[in-house]
Design a protein around this motif. Structure first.
Motif, mmCIF file in Angstrom:
data_model
loop_
_atom_site.group_PDB
_atom_site.id
_atom_site.type_symbol
_atom_site.label_atom_id
_atom_site.label_comp_id
_atom_site.label_asym_id
_atom_site.label_seq_id
_atom_site.Cartn_x
_atom_site.Cartn_y
_atom_site.Cartn_z
ATOM 1 N N ALA A 1 -13.511 -56.453 5.947
ATOM 2 C CA ALA A 1 -14.901 -56.801 5.653
ATOM 3 C C ALA A 1 -15.882 -55.768 6.178
ATOM 4 O O ALA A 1 -16.883 -55.457 5.520
ATOM 5 C CB ALA A 1 -15.227 -58.175 6.252
ATOM 6 N N TYR A 2 -15.633 -55.238 7.389
ATOM 7 C CA TYR A 2 -16.561 -54.263 7.949
ATOM 8 C C TYR A 2 -16.524 -52.953 7.177
ATOM 9 O O TYR A 2 -17.567 -52.334 6.934
ATOM 10 C CB TYR A 2 -16.243 -54.008 9.422
ATOM 11 C CG TYR A 2 -16.684 -55.124 10.325
ATOM 12 C CD1 TYR A 2 -17.997 -55.594 10.312
ATOM 13 C CD2 TYR A 2 -15.789 -55.726 11.206
ATOM 14 C CE1 TYR A 2 -18.402 -56.619 11.129
ATOM 15 C CE2 TYR A 2 -16.179 -56.760 12.032
ATOM 16 C CZ TYR A 2 -17.488 -57.204 11.996
ATOM 17 O OH TYR A 2 -17.878 -58.225 12.819
ATOM 18 N N ALA B 1 -18.510 -57.430 -3.262
ATOM 19 C CA ALA B 1 -17.138 -57.363 -2.764
ATOM 20 C C ALA B 1 -17.100 -57.586 -1.261
ATOM 21 O O ALA B 1 -16.225 -58.290 -0.744
ATOM 22 C CB ALA B 1 -16.523 -56.003 -3.118
ATOM 23 N N ALA B 2 -18.055 -57.000 -0.538
ATOM 24 C CA ALA B 2 -18.119 -57.176 0.915
ATOM 25 C C ALA B 2 -18.386 -58.628 1.272
ATOM 26 O O ALA B 2 -17.780 -59.183 2.198
ATOM 27 C CB ALA B 2 -19.200 -56.272 1.500
ATOM 28 N N GLU C 1 -19.775 -63.263 12.133
ATOM 29 C CA GLU C 1 -20.124 -61.866 12.360
ATOM 30 C C GLU C 1 -20.003 -61.055 11.068
ATOM 31 O O GLU C 1 -20.880 -60.251 10.737
ATOM 32 C CB GLU C 1 -19.226 -61.276 13.451
ATOM 33 C CG GLU C 1 -19.720 -59.961 14.024
ATOM 34 C CD GLU C 1 -20.889 -60.102 14.974
ATOM 35 O OE1 GLU C 1 -21.369 -59.066 15.468
ATOM 36 O OE2 GLU C 1 -21.341 -61.233 15.220
ATOM 37 N N GLU C 2 -18.942 -61.299 10.324
ATOM 38 C CA GLU C 2 -18.764 -60.590 9.060
ATOM 39 C C GLU C 2 -19.789 -61.039 8.018
ATOM 40 O O GLU C 2 -20.318 -60.214 7.264
ATOM 41 C CB GLU C 2 -17.348 -60.811 8.550
ATOM 42 C CG GLU C 2 -16.294 -60.136 9.411
ATOM 43 C CD GLU C 2 -14.876 -60.508 9.046
ATOM 44 O OE1 GLU C 2 -13.952 -59.888 9.597
ATOM 45 O OE2 GLU C 2 -14.695 -61.430 8.200
ATOM 46 N N ARG C 3 -20.079 -62.332 8.001
ATOM 47 C CA ARG C 3 -21.113 -62.816 7.073
ATOM 48 C C ARG C 3 -22.483 -62.244 7.451
ATOM 49 O O ARG C 3 -23.296 -61.916 6.583
ATOM 50 C CB ARG C 3 -21.137 -64.339 7.058
ATOM 51 C CG ARG C 3 -19.988 -64.961 6.263
ATOM 52 C CD ARG C 3 -20.165 -66.459 6.087
ATOM 53 N NE ARG C 3 -19.846 -67.170 7.316
ATOM 54 C CZ ARG C 3 -18.635 -67.625 7.621
ATOM 55 N NH1 ARG C 3 -17.628 -67.434 6.794
ATOM 56 N NH2 ARG C 3 -18.426 -68.279 8.748
ATOM 57 N N GLY C 4 -22.730 -62.138 8.756
ATOM 58 C CA GLY C 4 -23.986 -61.554 9.206
ATOM 59 C C GLY C 4 -24.097 -60.097 8.824
ATOM 60 O O GLY C 4 -25.173 -59.625 8.424
ATOM 61 N N LEU D 1 -25.394 -63.127 13.421
ATOM 62 C CA LEU D 1 -24.859 -62.116 14.325
ATOM 63 C C LEU D 1 -25.027 -62.560 15.774
ATOM 64 O O LEU D 1 -26.060 -63.100 16.160
ATOM 65 C CB LEU D 1 -25.576 -60.775 14.118
ATOM 66 C CG LEU D 1 -25.328 -60.086 12.770
ATOM 67 C CD1 LEU D 1 -26.210 -58.848 12.645
ATOM 68 C CD2 LEU D 1 -23.857 -59.708 12.600
ATOM 69 N N THR D 2 -24.020 -62.295 16.579
ATOM 70 C CA THR D 2 -24.103 -62.642 17.996
ATOM 71 C C THR D 2 -25.146 -61.775 18.689
ATOM 72 O O THR D 2 -25.446 -60.663 18.229
ATOM 73 C CB THR D 2 -22.749 -62.432 18.675
ATOM 74 O OG1 THR D 2 -22.383 -61.047 18.564
ATOM 75 C CG2 THR D 2 -21.676 -63.292 18.032
#
Length: 272
Positions: free
Chosen positions: A59-60, A89-90, A98-101, A137-138
């Motif tokens: 994802a990143y 796609a991402a 975190e990935e969604r953020g 995001l954290t």
């Protein structure tokens, strides 16, 4: 901004532990170095191609590939559809907050860029997406400085709130410096200097634009040097020096084939 096989599994682990580094010159892996060399010279398609295999699963890396393609669109005025496809796609790969953020941050960036550089109003989408990223995001995320910078861009160029923009740029600047992200520092210097110039603080603007230029030259971020030269020229008190800076900016734009397009168009205009 071509090497062959680069150990995708190991690179994916690096990207997961340090999101946002692979395209910015801070990732010392073989892939990170190769992507940076290409990105810094305006070879975004080639850089994105290097990330493509890993971006199918990570994802990143998918977000970073989107980042490259959005930058290409901003600099060239073309390639918006591939950037949109990469973003979708991402988003489909994002599995945790975190990935969604990270994906939401990139959606905000694309919506902002489409509004400012393409003239298609997606300002509401930009604000909503960046707000979603802030919620996901954290607090200690390595993407926080990038998010703050982009919120500053929206505040400055869309909502026209200079105070909010300055606060966001300063947060991004301090956090980027703490992370050792020199490239982002060059952008925060540049935009803080732009705000200073708008307020008539030419000395402060000159300092910021000079720092931005210095960092870009030291990093070898060739595609970003011409804009830094042109901005510095605009706040230069001595006309011979301003003329020299603009001439150097024109030379670099020609060397890069008319990139950035918006700057090429600006430099082609007769002096007022």
């Amino acid at each position: 901004m071509l090497d062959g096989a680069l150990g995708e599994g190991k690179v994916a682990d690096t990207a997961m532990s340090q999101p946002g580094s692979v395209t910015g010159g801070t990732d010392d892996s073989a892939l990170g170095r190769a992507v940076w060399r290409l990105r810094s010279r305006g070879c975004w398609d080639d850089a994105a191609a290097l990330l493509a295999p890993g971006a199918e699963k990570d994802a990143y890396l998918a977000v970073e590939r989107t980042h490259l393609l959005v930058e290409r669109a901003m600099f060239t005025g073309d390639g918006w559809a591939p950037a949109e496809d990469a973003l979708r796609a991402a988003e489909s790969l994002a599995g945790d907050n975190e990935e969604r953020g990270a994906a939401a941050c990139e959606r905000g960036n694309l919506a902002y860029a489409t509004t400012v550089f393409r003239g298609r109003d997606r300002s509401d989408e930009a604000r909503v997406a960046l707000g979603r990223a802030a919620a996901l995001l954290t607090p200690g995320s390595r993407l926080r400085p990038r998010l703050d910078f982009r919120r500053g861009l929206v505040a400055h160029h869309i909502t026209r709130n200079a105070a909010a923009a300055q606060a966001a740029f300063k947060r991004a600047h301090e956090a980027a410096a703490a992370q050792g992200d020199a490239l982002l520092c060059s952008f925060t210097w540049r935009h803080l200097a732009g705000l200073a110039a708008e307020d008539g603080e030419r000395a402060e603007a000159h300092k910021g634009f000079s720092e931005s230029l210095r960092i870009r030259e030291e990093l070898g971020y060739l595609v970003g040097i011409a804009p830094a030269l042109a901005s510095l020229a605009d706040v230069e008190d001595e006309e011979p020096e301003a003329t020299r800076l603009r001439g150097e900016a024109r030379r670099l734009v020609r060397l890069l084939g008319g990139v950035p397009k918006w700057l090429a168009d600006q430099l082609a205009q007769p002096a007022s």
